[in-house]
Design a protein around this motif. Sequence first.
Motif, PDB file in Angstrom:
ATOM      1  N   GLU A 199      -5.765 -48.646 -17.817  1.00 30.72           N
ATOM      2  CA  GLU A 199      -6.428 -49.758 -18.265  1.00 30.72           C
ATOM      3  C   GLU A 199      -6.470 -50.659 -17.426  1.00 30.72           C
ATOM      4  O   GLU A 199      -7.516 -51.544 -17.410  1.00 30.72           O
ATOM      5  N   ARG A 200      -5.528 -50.815 -16.500  1.00 30.88           N
ATOM      6  CA  ARG A 200      -5.555 -51.796 -15.268  1.00 30.88           C
ATOM      7  C   ARG A 200      -6.537 -51.494 -14.549  1.00 30.88           C
ATOM      8  O   ARG A 200      -7.355 -52.186 -13.777  1.00 30.88           O
ATOM      9  N   LEU A 201      -6.458 -50.159 -13.916  1.00 23.69           N
ATOM     10  CA  LEU A 201      -7.416 -49.738 -12.703  1.00 23.69           C
ATOM     11  C   LEU A 201      -8.810 -49.417 -13.145  1.00 23.69           C
ATOM     12  O   LEU A 201      -9.801 -49.360 -12.279  1.00 23.69           O
ATOM     13  N   CYS A 202      -8.955 -48.445 -13.951  1.00 22.83           N
ATOM     14  CA  CYS A 202     -10.283 -47.716 -14.397  1.00 22.83           C
ATOM     15  C   CYS A 202     -11.278 -48.343 -14.909  1.00 22.83           C
ATOM     16  O   CYS A 202     -11.135 -49.287 -15.872  1.00 22.83           O
ATOM     17  N   HIS A 203     -12.615 -48.344 -14.322  1.00 25.87           N
ATOM     18  CA  HIS A 203     -13.580 -48.725 -14.797  1.00 25.87           C
ATOM     19  C   HIS A 203     -14.375 -48.021 -16.158  1.00 25.87           C
ATOM     20  O   HIS A 203     -14.605 -48.690 -17.013  1.00 25.87           O
ATOM     21  N   ARG A 204     -14.034 -46.816 -16.091  1.00 26.39           N
ATOM     22  CA  ARG A 204     -14.239 -45.915 -17.164  1.00 26.39           C
ATOM     23  C   ARG A 204     -13.221 -44.886 -17.352  1.00 26.39           C
ATOM     24  O   ARG A 204     -12.650 -44.458 -16.313  1.00 26.39           O
ATOM     25  N   VAL A 205     -12.995 -44.347 -18.736  1.00 32.86           N
ATOM     26  CA  VAL A 205     -11.893 -43.537 -18.854  1.00 32.86           C
ATOM     27  C   VAL A 205     -12.499 -42.330 -19.573  1.00 32.86           C
ATOM     28  O   VAL A 205     -13.137 -42.506 -20.568  1.00 32.86           O
ATOM     29  N   GLY A 206     -12.073 -41.011 -19.097  1.00 30.49           N
ATOM     30  CA  GLY A 206     -12.309 -39.883 -19.886  1.00 30.49           C
ATOM     31  C   GLY A 206     -10.846 -39.506 -20.629  1.00 30.49           C
ATOM     32  O   GLY A 206      -9.867 -39.334 -19.838  1.00 30.49           O
ATOM     33  N   ILE A 207     -10.870 -39.453 -21.903  1.00 29.63           N
ATOM     34  CA  ILE A 207      -9.561 -38.866 -22.408  1.00 29.63           C
ATOM     35  C   ILE A 207      -9.422 -37.512 -22.844  1.00 29.63           C
ATOM     36  O   ILE A 207     -10.559 -36.853 -23.533  1.00 29.63           O
ATOM     37  N   MET A 208      -8.545 -36.755 -22.106  1.00 27.98           N
ATOM     38  CA  MET A 208      -8.634 -35.273 -22.262  1.00 27.98           C
ATOM     39  C   MET A 208      -7.483 -35.176 -23.259  1.00 27.98           C
ATOM     40  O   MET A 208      -6.170 -35.551 -23.282  1.00 27.98           O
ATOM     41  N   ASP A 209      -7.614 -33.889 -23.858  1.00 30.74           N
ATOM     42  CA  ASP A 209      -6.788 -33.157 -24.720  1.00 30.74           C
ATOM     43  C   ASP A 209      -7.144 -31.805 -24.733  1.00 30.74           C
ATOM     44  O   ASP A 209      -8.202 -31.365 -25.075  1.00 30.74           O
ATOM     45  N   HIS A 210      -6.062 -30.821 -24.916  1.00 28.44           N
ATOM     46  CA  HIS A 210      -6.306 -29.276 -24.993  1.00 28.44           C
ATOM     47  C   HIS A 210      -7.374 -28.946 -23.975  1.00 28.44           C
ATOM     48  O   HIS A 210      -8.500 -28.353 -24.700  1.00 28.44           O
ATOM     49  N   GLY A 211      -7.857 -29.505 -23.025  1.00 29.65           N
ATOM     50  CA  GLY A 211      -8.817 -29.014 -22.044  1.00 29.65           C
ATOM     51  C   GLY A 211     -10.232 -29.680 -22.309  1.00 29.65           C
ATOM     52  O   GLY A 211     -11.281 -29.010 -21.771  1.00 29.65           O
ATOM     53  N   LYS A 212     -10.206 -30.529 -23.037  1.00 30.06           N
ATOM     54  CA  LYS A 212     -11.501 -31.154 -23.628  1.00 30.06           C
ATOM     55  C   LYS A 212     -11.361 -32.577 -23.459  1.00 30.06           C
ATOM     56  O   LYS A 212     -10.527 -32.990 -23.443  1.00 30.06           O
ATOM     57  N   ILE A 213     -12.753 -32.959 -23.123  1.00 24.54           N
ATOM     58  CA  ILE A 213     -12.537 -34.683 -22.840  1.00 24.54           C
ATOM     59  C   ILE A 213     -13.419 -35.129 -24.528  1.00 24.54           C
ATOM     60  O   ILE A 213     -14.354 -34.684 -24.863  1.00 24.54           O
ATOM     61  N   ILE A 214     -12.357 -35.841 -25.144  1.00 17.02           N
ATOM     62  CA  ILE A 214     -12.586 -36.087 -26.711  1.00 17.02           C
ATOM     63  C   ILE A 214     -13.032 -37.830 -26.621  1.00 17.02           C
ATOM     64  O   ILE A 214     -13.433 -37.983 -27.666  1.00 17.02           O
ATOM     65  N   ALA A 215     -13.057 -38.420 -25.506  1.00  6.33           N
ATOM     66  CA  ALA A 215     -13.706 -39.881 -25.407  1.00  6.33           C
ATOM     67  C   ALA A 215     -13.868 -40.209 -24.259  1.00  6.33           C
ATOM     68  O   ALA A 215     -13.205 -39.889 -23.338  1.00  6.33           O
ATOM     69  N   LEU A 216     -15.042 -41.085 -23.993  1.00  3.46           N
ATOM     70  CA  LEU A 216     -15.353 -41.233 -22.695  1.00  3.46           C
ATOM     71  C   LEU A 216     -15.992 -42.517 -22.630  1.00  3.46           C
ATOM     72  O   LEU A 216     -16.996 -42.792 -23.251  1.00  3.46           O
ATOM     73  N   ASP A 217     -15.423 -43.580 -22.012  1.00  7.94           N
ATOM     74  CA  ASP A 217     -16.017 -44.988 -21.998  1.00  7.94           C
ATOM     75  C   ASP A 217     -15.149 -46.009 -21.301  1.00  7.94           C
ATOM     76  O   ASP A 217     -14.263 -45.481 -20.670  1.00  7.94           O
TER      77      ASP A 217
END
Lengths: 312, 414
Positions: A199-217
């Motif tokens: 939250e502090r550092l990243c301009h965008r974040v991809g959330i990974m779980d079980h080898g997949k990106i489940i959200a990206l923004d």
Amino acid sequence: MSNLVEVKNVTKKYGEHVAVNGVSFAIRQGEIFGLLGPNGAGKSTTISMLATQFPPTGGAITIDGMDVVTDAKKLRSKIGVVPQDLALYPTLSARDNLIFFGEIYGLRGRELKTRVDEALEIVGLQDRAKERIETYSGGMKRRVNLAAGLLHRPKILFLDEPTVGVDPQSRNAIFENVELLNQQGMTILYTTHYMEEAERLCHRVGIMDHGKIIALDTPKNLIALLGGSIIHIGLNHEPNGLLAEIRALPNIKSAQWQSEKLIVQANGAEGALVGIANAFNTAREPMQSLEILKPNLESVFLHLTGKHLRDQ
Amino acid sequence: MKLWAVTIKDLKIILADRGALVTLFAMPLMFIVVMSLLLGPLFRGADDNAIKLPVVILDNSAQANTVITDLQSINGFSIETEINEGNQTRAMTRAGAEAMLRDGRRVAALIIPDGFGNALTRGEKANVIVLQDPAQLNLANVVLGAVNGVLGRVGGQAQTTQSVEQLTQLVQSKLPPQAPFDADAFRASALDKMNKSLNTSPITVETINIAPVNENQIGVFEQNVPGFSIMFVFFLVNFVAGSIMAEKQDGTFRRLLVAPISKPALLAGKLLPNFIVGLIQITILFAVGHFVFGMKLGNDLFGLVLVTIAVSLAATGLGILVAALVKTERQISGLGTLVILTLAALGGSMVPLSVMPDFMQNVAKFTPHAWALMGYQNIIARGASWVDVLPQVAMLLGFAAVFYAVALWRFRFD
């Protein structure tokens, strides 16, 4: 902003085990891109493939227009890698470690000395540069580990969980380093399982779980997905009838039973709480605990996967 | 009891530590088995003899047979009058005996020349030849002593017979038939001659070194410095494997794998310093041997350098092979040390090849140590030049090539 990194439908399998499963994302020039996920989500495997350590089983990765498999040799001088495990020679001094890694990246003579001094200055360890790494604290080692990835001024820096096991002071120093490097124009891929770091550092974040990106923004947009407040109500047992009743209340976006808790997502905590309290009273169901949370990436992750980022 | 809890916990830890188990059990068992195989003959009776003496019999006389029979009766000796060549067993030849000496498989050989028995019968001087390996003079001297003892007896018997014959003729020719015979004087005279004959054997032993001896006697340092230098240069195995394991465990290998350095350059960079340490190690040990203890270095330093380079290459090669096969640091200290000590024992670093049974001498040829030792001793003690040791150097390079090939095949970078 143009894309510096493009990851298209990348898969990595170890026998039957699928560590990374059809992941696609792009990292823009000059941004800090975060990969957020629990341990074992596939973040390190993804970063290793980006860093040319081993090829993907399927899909394609390009960095600065070059393929990580076919152009690996050329690419290696453009990328900096700060591995999750401390990758340093414990019996050598910080300066000797940095001189060695600088030489591996083709630096020599005056230029090498300048870059080593620069890197030591960035991580704030000039004073103790002559001491053996094994005498350093965990946080100081992490900072040298970071410095070793900066010597050749890479276009993109891969930081794999750079703050694991670090004291708060060193953690802040690392955050400041990352922000400074980014301000100077360096693109950074940052993996972590600490949502507050992302939250502090990243301009965008991809959330990974079980080898997949489940959200990206952006963190902001991801949090806005949830909106309002999150209310956790601790109960002894699953409140079967009550769940449907609460979902039907005004201002309630969702309600679900997870990990011995009733988790309610509401547009506003105050408005929702009155209705929830009334429903519990009517059902003569005692609450064991009550917690009102502002949404953050942790709750986004919880919302998306039904589990916490870290073991609790 | 808490004491027992700690004890049982630590026993569990020790039993789970394979490196410790190797050191505590496999290592001593290896020493017991290998050293027993190597030295067993020295401790056993006459029927299983320790020192083998090839004897080339070029004379068919009864005296020659007596020499053989007497030598066979000495405990600790085994007389070889035959040689196996291919599938055929033939009488021992001088060339065959010399070949065995050059390989370091025997320390000395005896040649009984044609006319040996006739010379003794005629009361003349008879000659035998003892071939000896100047690289193993200590053992050769033991053999020579035994041979001299037997020859003294055989020579004495021959001379006594000769003397009695002369006396009988003297008595028969000088005395009239009725004259009284002075038996005492006859006995005294005969004994006197017999005693003399036993003190001065008519057999002379000609000792021939199969290669030129450098200046004086070959001492214990000429034998032990090369042997132990070879044994300890192979301790590089633990250093090579340990430093590769440390890179893997410290994560630095991973960092280097994503840096612009090729894998061959990375591995070569790991091996080169150890190779150089090997060269320095042997140079220092030989220098101490030479300057402090007066060890001879032979006539061809370049030959020593060649063998040293080859043995250091083999040692670093074995190091990377061990690194490729083990998974933990503890396995290195266990497996590495076991391999190092076993090869040293089998390869003649601890016990000279010549005292080993034939079977173990053949086993030794499967160790780089035996070839390195042969190369060094050929130069130091047998006066060989660098050209002469090229076969040993080639064998060592062959070992190195096999070690590297298998290691690279099995090596995992992550």
